[in-house]
Design an enzyme around this catalytic site. Structure first.
Site, short mmCIF file in Angstrom:
data_model
loop_
_atom_site.label_atom_id
_atom_site.label_comp_id
_atom_site.label_asym_id
_atom_site.label_seq_id
_atom_site.Cartn_x
_atom_site.Cartn_y
_atom_site.Cartn_z
N GLU A 166 0.81 -1.23 0.00
CA GLU A 166 0.00 0.00 0.00
C GLU A 166 0.84 1.28 0.00
OE1 GLU A 166 -2.96 -0.45 3.11
OE2 GLU A 166 -3.96 -2.05 2.00
N GLU A 353 -5.42 -8.28 -0.38
CA GLU A 353 -6.20 -7.95 0.81
C GLU A 353 -7.63 -7.62 0.41
OE1 GLU A 353 -4.81 -4.91 3.51
OE2 GLU A 353 -2.73 -5.58 3.26
#
Ligand SMILES: N=NNCCOCCOc1ccc(-c2cn(C[C@@H]3NC[C@@H](O)[C@H]3O)nn2)cc1
Length: 448
Positions: A166, A353
């Site tokens: 991320e 995710e």
């Protein structure tokens, strides 16, 4: 009732990250991370929670892996704590750190579980932060030394590597919004951090190839989908900016070797620009083997003059929300992945995710988390739509295997298939654990 069948080689997994589950924050020679410092700073984390103990997985990983075996997953995504390997960020290696991850990875492999390893999941060595952290281009060299050590050390054991988790969170959330470590609030700094992460990523991919490491390497951006509130030009443009903040800014450099010009111009109006050195963009676009996508949510976006950073407000009435307040928007996953494939080509994708925060606890020894099952089912149905639409989707790794330290939210927010009692550290598989086990075993989804 209908059944959705997934490809026979589709990879089902679950994910965690070092700082969120390990604990043992100062054991066996581990150095401080920026999250040790941030979580120990009053006011930064809900209830003053920190990762000193977390799920104590550093000591309980064999119990955790036994539960993963029962779950039946074929892939387990975890991260290495850089400060366990290089307590000062670079220089001398800590042998006890390497020994721990060898024991851990060997146990995964012994149980038929493929390790998917994230090299950087936010726990930067504090010693590097004190020299500027990701704002300092020299941190790139320290990261390369760390990555090379791990590639050589785990050659043949770990075959799936993710350079960064991320980058939007590492740059924007942590250096502009300031909600995560180190907690800066400066747009120029955030753009510089993002760029240095990209250069580190590209150099690492190039090094991975040059070393002839067996396996595949990728990166895991977190993407969101924003639909325009109406078809008015200003709403369409506002949604485009909001999507690009999360998506194009972190994908164009990887696949096009450039930043999205309309956003470069937008940031310039805000007084910030990207400091690109000669050769940087060529390095950044070094081809990857797969893209990890972290998807949770999205919203409607409407133009609002001089509002926040993008003259754009989110209109999220009408969306059901999880216990962390995020919209449930499964169609956004389909829109994101089909848009990504249309824009950048059929890059192999793993969902690295996806999951929901629901804070259900045990009642009579059972955790009835039907809402998490509903969230997962709604999103997994979208994966089948993606596959039918030509998205090169290789697998789905849910967040998270177990409840853990949810960053600035501390232990107040639970994402796990396994409940963790933070007083006793007792693990209790939730109803969603058994639902996911059936899906993993049968490779199909019964939609009632
Ligand atoms: N967006 N605008 N915000 C305005 C104000 O935001 C304040 C807070 O914002 C955010 C945005 C995003 C997140 C987030 C969390 N996860 C879940 C983790 N993923 C990696 C893994 O470790 C999981 O724990 N993914 N994303 C948190 C906070």
């Amino acid at each position: 009732m209908s059944v959705i069948q997934f490809p026979k080689d589709f990879v089902w997994g679950a994910a965690t990250a070092s700082y969120q589950i390990e604990g043992a924050w100062n054991e066996d020679g581990k150095g401080l991370s920026i999250w040790d410092v941030f979580s120990h700073t009053p006011g930064k984390v809900v209830n003053g929670d920190n990762g000193d103990i977390a799920c104590d997985s550093y000591h309980r990983y064999e119990e955790d892996i036994a539960l993963m075996k029962e779950l039946g997953i074929k892939a387990y995504r975890f991260s290495i704590a850089w400060p366990r390997i290089y307590p000062q960020g670079s220089g001398e290696v800590n042998p006890k750190g390497l020994e721990y991850y060898h024991r851990f990875v060997d146990k995964l492999i012994e149980n038929g579980i493929e390790p998917y390893c994230t090299l950087y999941h936010w726990d930067l060595p504090q010693a590097l932060q004190e020299k500027g952290g990701w704002n300092n281009r020299e941190t790139i060299d320290a990261y390369l030394q760390y990555a090379e050590t791990m590639f050589k050390e785990f050659q043949g054991k770990i075959k799936y590597w993710i350079t960064f988790n991320e980058p939007w969170c590492v740059s924007m959330l942590s250096n502009y919004i300031g909600a995560h470590a180190p907690g800066n609030q400066d747009l120029q700094l955030a753009l510089d951090v993002a760029h240095h992460l990209f250069v580190a990523h590209g150099k690492t991919v190039r090094m991975f190839r040059e070393l002839g490491i067996e396996g595949q390497i990728g990166i895991a951006p977190n993407l969101y989908w924003y639909e325009p509130y109406s078809n008015r030009k200003e709403d369409v443009e506002a949604a485009r900016r909001k999507r690009a903040w999360y998506n194009e800014w972190f994908l164009d450099p990887l696949f096009k070797g450039s930043y999205p010009q309309f956003m470069v111009d937008w940031y310039k109006k805000k007084g910030a620009e990207v400091n690109i050195q000669p050769g940087d963009m060529e390095i950044i676009k070094e081809p990857i083997d797969f893209l990890g996508i972290n998807y949770y949510s999205g919203s409607l976006a409407r133009y609002k003059e001089n509002f926040e950073d993008f003259d754009c407000e989110e209109i999220d009435e009408g969306y059901e929300k999880t216990d962390i307040g995020w919209n449930i928007y499964p169609e956004g996953l389909y829109k994101t992945l089909t848009w990504l494939t249309e824009t950048y080509g059929p890059v192999p994708i793993y969902i690295t995710e996806n999951g929901a925060c629901y804070n259900d606890g045990p009642v009579d020894g059972r955790v009835r988390d039907q809402k998490r099952i509903d969230y997962l089912q709604k999103h997994i149905i979208q994966l089948n739509r993606c596959i039918q639409s030509g998205v090169n989707l290789k697998g789905y790794i849910t967040w998270s295997f177990m409840d853990n330290f949810e960053w600035a939210e501390g232990y107040s927010k639970r994402f796990g298939l396994v409940h963790v009692d933070y007083n006793t550290l007792k693990r209790t598989p939730k109803d969603s654990f058994y639902w996911y086990r059936h899906l993993v075993r049968t490779n199909w989804l019964d939609i009632r």
